[in-house]
Each structure stands twice: as structure tokens, then as C-alpha cells.
Design an enzyme around this catalytic site. Structure first.
Site, short mmCIF file in Angstrom:
data_model
loop_
_atom_site.label_atom_id
_atom_site.label_comp_id
_atom_site.label_asym_id
_atom_site.label_seq_id
_atom_site.Cartn_x
_atom_site.Cartn_y
_atom_site.Cartn_z
N HIS A 1 0.87 -1.18 0.02
CA HIS A 1 -0.05 -0.22 0.10
C HIS A 1 0.92 1.19 -0.03
CE1 HIS A 1 1.08 -0.56 4.36
NE2 HIS A 1 0.80 0.73 4.44
N HIS B 1 4.67 0.36 0.00
CA HIS B 1 5.18 -0.67 0.97
C HIS B 1 4.65 -1.33 1.62
CE1 HIS B 1 3.54 2.80 3.33
NE2 HIS B 1 3.77 2.14 4.30
N ARG C 1 6.72 6.35 14.05
CA ARG C 1 6.37 6.68 12.52
C ARG C 1 5.75 7.92 12.78
NH1 ARG C 1 2.17 4.30 8.81
NH2 ARG C 1 1.15 6.22 9.15
C1 SIN Z 1 3.71 1.07 7.76
O1 SIN Z 1 3.80 2.13 7.93
O2 SIN Z 1 2.87 0.90 6.89
C2 SIN Z 1 4.39 0.08 8.49
C3 SIN Z 1 5.97 0.24 8.24
C4 SIN Z 1 6.50 -0.53 9.10
O3 SIN Z 1 6.38 -1.09 10.01
O4 SIN Z 1 7.82 -1.06 8.68
#
Ligand code: SIN
Length: 293
Positions: free
Chosen positions: A101, A267, A282
Site C-alpha cells: 500500500h 510499502h 512513525r
Molecule cells: C507502515 O507504515 O505501513 C508499516 C511500516 C513498518 O512497520 O515497517
């Protein structure tokens, strides 16, 4: 700053910099590396929460995430802009982002980029995959490119194709979640559905390059067409964006800071580290303008 590409498609590791000491010259180098490689990683950093936030702010307006159930995630106290992507070692459920996504493309202004700082990394597993939407576009046939050129697609928070069917149930060789054990009620998301349309072939506002702007998490149909009419072509395009040769795979270690350009990269976070804890902070930055062709 030294830059070491990690695959033929996209992605680079950057060394020789301390991200807690930001100068204009360093920010220019970082932004240039991000444009050149689409996703970049800085191992061996030592960032406080505030230093991480200050770095993200250099890219634009921070997102204050408002996810709908079942994606409610704990925030860091006093920092509503920080998502804690946390999976405890005994958590047998799905992880956040365990499917291909781009983030929140159902919004008029999706995320421009995200910065992820790894606090607790598993000894193995928990890698993240990235794929280049530039390569996905550039490798389509001329016939497909011209068919897509004037199309727009509807992106929805309902996530009709980002649900159970595409979230890997395997968390380890011996632990596999049966479909009925998913604690994942897609009906929960229906009440807050947000829909927005974006061009299918998008031009990156900074690089000027064209890219294929669809993802199976949020894209639901072509504008002016039904889902049933759209699905065969969308399914082809999703599988095309996920081709291994358009991807890189990153193995995280603690205190690595990653930055991905959410405008031109998909990703997928792997859910294969059952028995180990993974904690990521994040921060996402919003786009400045609506996606355009
Ligand atoms: C995400 O932001 O979709 C997950 C990224 C991660 O945990 O590596």
C-alpha cells in the site's frame, strides 16, 4: 554523506551523518538522496523523540493521524504526530501495514512521506518491502500507458481490497492465523468512509517523473466505471507494481531512521517475527498539493 544503493530498483543506505545535528546543507543532501533513491535509511542514529519530530518537520506539515477502527494505534504521550507501530512478542495478530500500500491515499492530501525510527527491532524478520511506482509505470506497454493516461481512480478508506485477503496470515513457520481467527472487522471501517479520486498516471511534483498511482490498500475503481469493470485491470496493475524486480527489502536494526517517499513508493511490512517485539515511531508529512498528472 555516503550513499550505498541496496537494490537495482530503489532504496539506499546513507552513512557518515548524524541526524541529530541538522544543517541546511545536510537537509539538501537528504532531500536529494530521497528524490534519487525514493527510500533511504540511516543506521546507527541516536535520536530523541523531539529530534525525530524536528527532522520530519523539515519536510512540511506533520500529519496528526486519525485512523478509523481497527487501526487505532497508541500515540506517544504529548506527541499526537507520532504513531507507535508496536507488536509485542506474544501478539499473534496481524501487524500494521502488512500488505502492499501507499499511506492514506483516500485523502485529498495523502502523506508526502514518512519517517520511521526503529526503537526495538527483532533479531530476524520484520523487514519492510518497498516498490517503485516509477518503474511500474515505465515498464507498461505503450498501449496500456495511453489507455491509463486520462483515467482517474477512486481511493477509499473502506479498503475493499486491502482487507483479510491480502494480509499475510503467516506470522512464523509454526504460527499461522486461520482466517476465522483474524481480529479484523472490516465492517468497522464502513461508517467513516472517505472517497477521493486521483489521476492513475501521476507526475511527481518534485522530480517531474510519471508514475503509476494505484495501490491495493485504497484504490477501489476507476472513476466513471463500476468496481466489477475496474477490478480486472486494477488487479493486473497491483500485481505489476508488486513485481520483485521493482522492489527492495530492508532489514532493520535498532536506531535506524528510514524515510520513504509515499508519492512514488509502495510499502509492505512483513509479519514474520512472532515471539519478538518490534517498536517503530512513525511520523508522516502531508502533501502540499493534490496529486496531479
Ligand atoms: C507502515 O507504515 O505501513 C508499516 C511500516 C513498518 O512497520 O515497517
Amino acid at each position: 554523506m555516503e550513499i550505498h544503493p541496496i537494490s537495482g530498483a530503489l532504496g539506499a543506505e546513507c552513512t557518515g551523518v548524524d541526524l541529530s545535528v541538522l544543517s541546511d546543507a545536510l537537509m539538501f543532501e537528504i532531500k536529494t538522496a530521497l528524490m534519487d533513491h525514493q527510500v533511504i535509511f540511516f543506521p546507527n542514529q541516536n535520536l530523541s523523540t523531539v529530534e525525530h519530530r524536528d527532522l520530519a518537520m523539515k519536510f512540511g506539515t506533520l500529519d496528526i493521524p486519525k485512523f478509523v477502527p481497527p487501526f487505532e494505534m497508541p500515540k506517544v504521550k504529548g506527541h499526537p504526530e507520532i504513531y507507535q507501530l508496536l507488536k509485542e512478542k506474544d501478539d499473534q495478530s496481524i501487524n500494521i501495514g502488512g500488505f502492499w500500500h501507499a499511506d492514506v491515499t483516500h485523502r485529498e492530501l495523502p502523506n508526502k512521506l514518512s519517517t520511521a525510527y526503529i526503537i526495538d527491532a527483532p533479531d530476524y524478520g520484520g523487514d519492510t518491502l518497498y516498490s517503485s511506482l516509477y518503474l511500474a509505470y515505465e515498464t507498461l506497454s505503450e498501449g496500456m500507458k495511453s489507455m491509463l493516461l486520462d483515467l482517474r481512480a477512486v481511493h477509499t478508506s473502506e479498503m475493499p481490497y486491502g482487507g483479510k485477503s491480502v494480509r499475510s496470515p503467516a506470522i512464523s513457520r509454526s504460527q499461522v492465523i486461520a482466517a476465522e481467527e483474524f481480529n479484523f472487522d472490516m465492517n468497522n471501517v464502513e461508517k467513516d468512509v472517505i472517497e477521493t479520486s486521483h489521476p492513475v498516471v501521476r507526475r511527481h511534483p518534485d522530480t517531474g517523473r510519471q508514475l503509476l498511482y494505484v495501490n491495493r490498500g485504497f484504490t477501489s475503481r476507476f472513476e466513471g466505471m463500476t468496481r466489477a469493470e475496474s477490478l480486472p485491470i486494477l488487479d493486473y496493475l497491483w500485481r505489476h507494481t508488486e513485481r520483485p524486480e521493482f522492489t527492495c527489502r530492508y532489514r532493520w536494526s535498532e536506531r535506524t531512521l528510514g524515510i520513504w517517499d509515499n508519492r512514488c513508493v509502495l510499502h509492505c511490512a512483513l509479519n514474520d517475527y512472532y515471539g519478538q517485539r518490534r517498536l517503530v515511531h512513525r511520523i508522516s508529512v502531508n502533501e502540499d498539493e493534490r496529486p496531479s498528472s
